[in-house]
Scaffold this motif. Structure first.
Motif: not given
Length: 181
Positions: A99-115
């Motif tokens: 992969v190159g620079a600034l390529t999105p690798l994954f989506e992540i959801i925070s526990h605090d965000f879901t709360e």
């Protein structure tokens, strides 16, 4: 006994000559076979009996089931730290993909965000219920006010004039009670 002595060396000589490795060369008019190769002398006479095809590129799949441990090559990977703790919900790259620079690798959801998201949707739901409750109460107040106004109008139309003598109750007294003195 002399005969037996003569047969032994002759038999040994025949065996040595017969078992010696030789290169097999078979010659015909159109081709020569030498070990595992065929050499064509006159290609025109035999070419019509040989089928040929150009090699084609095609995918070949083979499934192998095995047990083992997958380990990354120490010089070929990088540690990635996310800005917050959470759970990966979607991966955009495969293992070993460059992969190159600034390529999105994954989506992540925070526990605090879901709360916080849960609390937000719950508050929004409560607000909607409060709106419906308010609208219902306002409608009830309007109906009650209209009913009270109708009752007051009827009571003023049906009431007997007040005086010193007692009179029977008016015909509309079933909805409201009026005292006369």
């Amino acid at each position: 006994m002399k005969e037996l002595l003569l047969i032994g060396p002759i038999l040994s000589a025949v065996m040595l000559v017969g078992c010696a490795p030789r290169e097999v060369v078979t010659e015909t008019t159109a081709f020569t076979i030498k070990n595992d190769s065929i050499h064509l002398h006159d290609a025109a006479s035999i070419l019509d009996r040989i089928k040929t095809a150009r090699p084609e590129k095609d995918s070949l799949a083979r499934e192998v089931v095995t047990a083992g441990t997958v380990q990354a090559i120490p010089t070929q990977f990088a540690y990635i730290a996310s800005p917050f703790d959470g759970r990966i919900t979607k991966s955009y790259v495969r293992m070993g993909q460059k992969v190159g620079a600034l390529t999105p690798l994954f989506e992540i959801i925070s526990h605090d965000f879901t709360e916080l998201q849960k609390e937000y949707y719950q508050a929004e739901s409560e607000r909607e219920l409060a709106r419906k409750d308010l609208a219902r109460k306002e409608e009830l107040i309007k109906k009650t006010s209209a009913r009270n106004a109708n009752t007051r109008r009827r009571s003023t139309k049906c009431a007997w004039p007040t005086g010193s003598m007692k009179m029977p109750a008016p015909p509309c007294a079933s909805t409201t009670s009026i005292r006369t003195t």
